[in-house]
Scaffold this motif. Structure first.
Motif, PDB file in Angstrom:
ATOM      1  N   PRO A  90       0.956  -1.186   0.026  1.00  0.00           N
ATOM      2  CA  PRO A  90       0.096  -0.047  -0.045  1.00  0.00           C
ATOM      3  C   PRO A  90       0.723   1.239  -0.104  1.00  0.00           C
ATOM      4  O   PRO A  90       0.287   2.229  -0.137  1.00  0.00           O
ATOM      5  CB  PRO A  90      -0.740  -0.113   1.446  1.00  0.00           C
ATOM      6  N   GLN A  91       2.055   1.070   0.252  1.00  0.00           N
ATOM      7  CA  GLN A  91       3.009   2.378   0.426  1.00  0.00           C
ATOM      8  C   GLN A  91       3.373   2.897  -1.009  1.00  0.00           C
ATOM      9  O   GLN A  91       4.332   4.028  -0.629  1.00  0.00           O
ATOM     10  CB  GLN A  91       4.052   1.850   1.394  1.00  0.00           C
ATOM     11  N   ILE A  92       3.032   2.577  -2.011  1.00  0.00           N
ATOM     12  CA  ILE A  92       3.576   3.443  -3.199  1.00  0.00           C
ATOM     13  C   ILE A  92       2.841   4.770  -2.898  1.00  0.00           C
ATOM     14  O   ILE A  92       3.205   5.926  -3.387  1.00  0.00           O
ATOM     15  CB  ILE A  92       2.685   2.852  -4.355  1.00  0.00           C
ATOM     16  N   TYR A 109       2.180   9.571   7.781  1.00  0.00           N
ATOM     17  CA  TYR A 109       1.882   9.320   6.321  1.00  0.00           C
ATOM     18  C   TYR A 109       1.318   7.887   6.273  1.00  0.00           C
ATOM     19  O   TYR A 109       0.313   7.823   5.412  1.00  0.00           O
ATOM     20  CB  TYR A 109       3.060   9.321   5.386  1.00  0.00           C
ATOM     21  N   THR A 110       1.729   7.082   6.607  1.00  0.00           N
ATOM     22  CA  THR A 110       1.969   5.589   6.533  1.00  0.00           C
ATOM     23  C   THR A 110       0.462   5.107   6.873  1.00  0.00           C
ATOM     24  O   THR A 110      -0.270   4.420   6.222  1.00  0.00           O
ATOM     25  CB  THR A 110       2.915   4.743   6.882  1.00  0.00           C
ATOM     26  N   PHE A 111       0.113   5.181   8.215  1.00  0.00           N
ATOM     27  CA  PHE A 111      -1.119   4.645   8.654  1.00  0.00           C
ATOM     28  C   PHE A 111      -2.231   5.330   8.107  1.00  0.00           C
ATOM     29  O   PHE A 111      -3.113   4.193   7.607  1.00  0.00           O
ATOM     30  CB  PHE A 111      -1.146   4.957  10.240  1.00  0.00           C
ATOM     31  N   VAL A 212       4.051  -9.769  11.525  1.00  0.00           N
ATOM     32  CA  VAL A 212       4.026  -9.182  12.847  1.00  0.00           C
ATOM     33  C   VAL A 212       4.330  -7.643  12.342  1.00  0.00           C
ATOM     34  O   VAL A 212       5.611  -7.506  11.666  1.00  0.00           O
ATOM     35  CB  VAL A 212       4.861  -9.806  13.909  1.00  0.00           C
ATOM     36  N   ARG A 213       3.686  -6.613  12.102  1.00  0.00           N
ATOM     37  CA  ARG A 213       4.090  -5.348  11.823  1.00  0.00           C
ATOM     38  C   ARG A 213       5.524  -4.912  12.492  1.00  0.00           C
ATOM     39  O   ARG A 213       6.747  -5.063  11.863  1.00  0.00           O
ATOM     40  CB  ARG A 213       3.206  -4.257  11.771  1.00  0.00           C
ATOM     41  N   PHE A 214       5.574  -4.885  13.713  1.00  0.00           N
ATOM     42  CA  PHE A 214       6.874  -4.735  14.440  1.00  0.00           C
ATOM     43  C   PHE A 214       6.229  -4.900  16.033  1.00  0.00           C
ATOM     44  O   PHE A 214       5.101  -4.659  16.350  1.00  0.00           O
ATOM     45  CB  PHE A 214       7.623  -3.502  14.132  1.00  0.00           C
ATOM     46  N   ALA A 215       7.235  -5.074  16.788  1.00  0.00           N
ATOM     47  CA  ALA A 215       6.745  -5.397  18.344  1.00  0.00           C
ATOM     48  C   ALA A 215       6.029  -4.448  18.859  1.00  0.00           C
ATOM     49  O   ALA A 215       4.948  -4.575  19.503  1.00  0.00           O
ATOM     50  CB  ALA A 215       8.072  -5.673  19.191  1.00  0.00           C
ATOM     51  N   ALA A 243      14.840  -3.528  14.950  1.00  0.00           N
ATOM     52  CA  ALA A 243      16.012  -2.772  15.084  1.00  0.00           C
ATOM     53  C   ALA A 243      16.373  -1.894  14.053  1.00  0.00           C
ATOM     54  O   ALA A 243      17.458  -1.801  13.513  1.00  0.00           O
ATOM     55  CB  ALA A 243      17.161  -3.498  15.566  1.00  0.00           C
ATOM     56  N   GLU A 244      15.471  -1.012  13.773  1.00  0.00           N
ATOM     57  CA  GLU A 244      15.442  -0.297  12.210  1.00  0.00           C
ATOM     58  C   GLU A 244      15.998   1.211  12.649  1.00  0.00           C
ATOM     59  O   GLU A 244      16.819   1.850  12.181  1.00  0.00           O
ATOM     60  CB  GLU A 244      14.237  -0.125  11.806  1.00  0.00           C
ATOM     61  N   ASN A 245      15.516   1.720  13.812  1.00  0.00           N
ATOM     62  CA  ASN A 245      15.860   3.229  14.372  1.00  0.00           C
ATOM     63  C   ASN A 245      15.603   3.151  15.721  1.00  0.00           C
ATOM     64  O   ASN A 245      15.321   2.477  16.553  1.00  0.00           O
ATOM     65  CB  ASN A 245      14.295   3.725  14.080  1.00  0.00           C
ATOM     66  N   ALA A 279      13.300  -7.257   8.432  1.00  0.00           N
ATOM     67  CA  ALA A 279      13.467  -6.067   7.697  1.00  0.00           C
ATOM     68  C   ALA A 279      14.525  -5.495   8.657  1.00  0.00           C
ATOM     69  O   ALA A 279      14.498  -5.146   9.891  1.00  0.00           O
ATOM     70  CB  ALA A 279      12.408  -5.332   7.329  1.00  0.00           C
ATOM     71  N   HIS A 280      15.664  -4.773   8.004  1.00  0.00           N
ATOM     72  CA  HIS A 280      16.585  -3.801   8.828  1.00  0.00           C
ATOM     73  C   HIS A 280      17.470  -4.449   9.485  1.00  0.00           C
ATOM     74  O   HIS A 280      18.677  -4.566   9.135  1.00  0.00           O
ATOM     75  CB  HIS A 280      15.762  -2.689   9.427  1.00  0.00           C
ATOM     76  N   GLY A 281      17.527  -4.725  10.714  1.00  0.00           N
ATOM     77  CA  GLY A 281      18.276  -5.371  11.641  1.00  0.00           C
ATOM     78  C   GLY A 281      19.788  -4.636  11.785  1.00  0.00           C
ATOM     79  O   GLY A 281      20.873  -4.934  11.812  1.00  0.00           O
ATOM     80  N   SER A 304      17.924   1.731   0.587  1.00  0.00           N
ATOM     81  CA  SER A 304      17.436   2.976   0.416  1.00  0.00           C
ATOM     82  C   SER A 304      16.571   3.715   1.211  1.00  0.00           C
ATOM     83  O   SER A 304      16.524   4.672   1.736  1.00  0.00           O
ATOM     84  CB  SER A 304      16.553   3.079  -0.764  1.00  0.00           C
ATOM     85  N   SER A 305      15.859   2.960   2.028  1.00  0.00           N
ATOM     86  CA  SER A 305      15.012   3.279   3.182  1.00  0.00           C
ATOM     87  C   SER A 305      15.720   3.686   4.261  1.00  0.00           C
ATOM     88  O   SER A 305      15.346   4.514   4.979  1.00  0.00           O
ATOM     89  CB  SER A 305      14.014   1.969   3.584  1.00  0.00           C
ATOM     90  N   ASN A 306      17.024   3.086   4.678  1.00  0.00           N
ATOM     91  CA  ASN A 306      17.640   3.378   5.890  1.00  0.00           C
ATOM     92  C   ASN A 306      18.369   4.862   5.709  1.00  0.00           C
ATOM     93  O   ASN A 306      18.162   5.399   6.534  1.00  0.00           O
ATOM     94  CB  ASN A 306      18.752   2.399   5.931  1.00  0.00           C
ATOM     95  N   PHE A 308      16.980   7.219   3.382  1.00  0.00           N
ATOM     96  CA  PHE A 308      15.854   8.115   3.275  1.00  0.00           C
ATOM     97  C   PHE A 308      15.327   8.497   4.651  1.00  0.00           C
ATOM     98  O   PHE A 308      14.986   9.669   5.041  1.00  0.00           O
ATOM     99  CB  PHE A 308      14.677   7.548   2.461  1.00  0.00           C
ATOM    100  N   LEU A 309      14.937   7.518   5.326  1.00  0.00           N
ATOM    101  CA  LEU A 309      14.213   7.634   6.750  1.00  0.00           C
ATOM    102  C   LEU A 309      15.508   8.063   7.791  1.00  0.00           C
ATOM    103  O   LEU A 309      15.019   8.281   9.223  1.00  0.00           O
ATOM    104  CB  LEU A 309      13.542   6.649   7.278  1.00  0.00           C
ATOM    105  N   GLY A 310      16.450   8.136   7.558  1.00  0.00           N
ATOM    106  CA  GLY A 310      17.742   8.449   8.328  1.00  0.00           C
ATOM    107  C   GLY A 310      17.843   7.350   9.604  1.00  0.00           C
ATOM    108  O   GLY A 310      18.350   7.707  10.814  1.00  0.00           O
TER     109      GLY A 310
END
Ligand code: GUN
Ligand code: ZN
Length: 443
Positions: A90-92, A109-111, A212-215, A243-245, A279-281, A304-306, A308-310
């Motif tokens: 859905p995130q296009i 944005y996303t939700f 699972v979206r995330f914890a 462990a993305e951010n 994802a990410h780690g 690219s995500s890492n 872009f979202l810093g």
């Protein structure tokens, strides 16, 4: 994409021969190795496909007989279709949204965008748009997050089935810390998962992933339920973020004080196994990497995500040295495009920031055979080996004056392929065969 009139089975040519420069991998290239026995390059060959599967390859001079439909892509690069191991359908709608980091990006944005997918018409149109965009980028297999709504997973499965694609997905689990309209609850979510598994898992080229979206967006009870599903259906996958951010990691520490680490939250719930895609780690430690190695899970690195979202700079070398499998993912809409070449070019830059060098071989292997192996699908996808499903993409070596000149002056194979990887994207794609059917031509 035309799914009407004739079925894929009817349109598949019984015998198809594709001519071009064949590139794939027979094993994992060593880190940093420009010359690698794992690289299989067969310039100007015919790739032979029968009944949607690869049955052979031979030099161009050995022209196949008239029983083969010949498609001459001479001078173009033929590779296995890419595998994107983490992307959000859905995130296009929110790609390239300005000015936030992970947690406020989700809220701002996303939700809100994901709420639209409660509507079956939106879910169907969104799935079609997304799958066609994947194919237009040369990605023929993917591990996908839809939304919390059961219908969003249903429509994604149906869309992938109509296109003959290899797709792994499942309805997103989230029962807290999300707005109204985007939360499920444990009994409802469990029933929806079981129904989706019964109807889609193992059907054609589709597989279910407990998602699972995330914890932070699942209660401990929901995580336990998700773990029980994994135990009850050992052939399903599990996908999540980890462990993305740094703010996210701190929040998880508050929410789950009993866990040793963020990854440990998932391990305690029975969510770490050889079909787990994380994802990410980025913010993992050696202990976490050892758990990934021991369980046979994989990290879906999303450079690219890492950027872009810093979120941070992933240490690929440490992951390898810790024995963790690494695949590569666009993570749209945190990521900035579905092109796996642009994603891999960003991966190169992330490693360069740490003084490391990602070869074209290591990068392309991670997006083809490497991810196929991490998903236990190497007998079906990821290479041009005899017996594999004919998911094959045809690429121009160069588009535009800069890439054309760079290609002309390149001499060594790695030099040519690295320049292609760095300078190309979906504009270079000429054909995307899925099980022997060109899905760009039928679009
Ligand atoms: N963590 C939880 N949800 C998401 C998401 O949609 N995108 C990214 N990049 N990280 C997440
Ligand atoms: Zn994601």
């Amino acid at each position: 994409m035309s799914t009407a009139s004739s079925s894929p089975a009817q349109r598949v040519a019984a015998r198809l021969a594709l001519r071009g420069d064949l590139l794939d991998f027979t094993g994992p290239p060593e880190w940093g190795a420009i010359e690698s026995p794992a690289v299989r390059y067969r310039p100007d060959h015919w790739l032979l496909i029968e009944g949607g599967r690869i049955v052979g390859a031979q030099p161009a001079a050995q022209t196949p007989d008239a029983s083969w439909r010949q498609v001459d892509h001479a001078g173009k690069l033929l590779m296995p279709g890419f595998i994107d191991t983490h992307v959000h359908s859905p995130q296009i709608d929110v790609i390239a949204s300005y000015g936030t980091a992970l947690l406020d990006w989700l809220e701002t944005y996303t939700f809100p965008a994901e709420m639209r997918f409660a509507d079956p018409h939106e879910a169907e149109a969104g799935a079609a748009r997304f799958l066609d965009a994947l194919l237009a980028s040369g990605t023929t297999s993917a591990v996908v997050f839809p939304t919390v709504h059961k219908v969003s997973a249903d429509k994604l499965f149906a869309g992938a089935q109509a296109r003959g694609m290899r797709l792994i997905t499942g309805k997103v689990l989230m029962d807290r810390h999300a707005p109204d309209g985007l939360r499920d609850d444990v009994p409802l979510a469990e029933a929806d998962c079981i129904d989706l598994i019964d109807r889609w898992h193992g059907k054609d080229r589709l597989a279910y992933a407990v998602t699972v979206r995330f914890a932070p967006t699942s209660t401990p009870e929901q995580l336990v339920m998700a773990g029980k599903l994994c135990a009850a259906y050992p052939s399903i996958y599990m996908q999540t973020h980890v462990a993305e951010n740094r703010d996210e990691v701190a929040w998880v520490r508050e929410l789950f004080p009993e866990a040793r680490s963020y990854l440990d939250v998932y391990a305690r719930a029975g969510l770490m196994h050889s079909r787990s895609v994380l994802a990410h780690g980025i913010w993992l430690d050696d202990n976490d990497r050892a758990v990934i190695r021991e369980t046979g899970a994989q990290i879906a690195h999303s450079p690219s995500s890492n950027l872009f979202l810093g979120s941070g700079l992933f240490d690929w070398r440490a992951a390898i040295e810790g024995g963790a499998a690494v695949s590569v993912a666009s993570d749209v809409g945190g990521g900035t495009g579905l092109s796996m070449q642009r994603t891999l070019a960003d991966a190169y830059k992330v490693q360069a920031m740490a003084g490391q060098r990602l070869t074209a071989w290591k990068a392309l292997h991670a997006a083809t055979l490497g991810s196929a192996e991490a998903l236990h699908l190497e007998d079906e996808i990821g290479s041009l080996e005899i017996g594999r499903t004919a998911d094959v993409c045809v690429w121009e070596w160069a588009v535009g004056p800069v890439a054309t000149r760079r290609h002309e002056v390149a001499t060594a194979l790695h030099e040519k392929v690295f320049a292609w990887l760095t300078l190309s994207d979906e504009r270079n794609l000429k054909a995307a065969y899925v099980a022997g059917i060109d899905r760009l031509a039928t679009a």
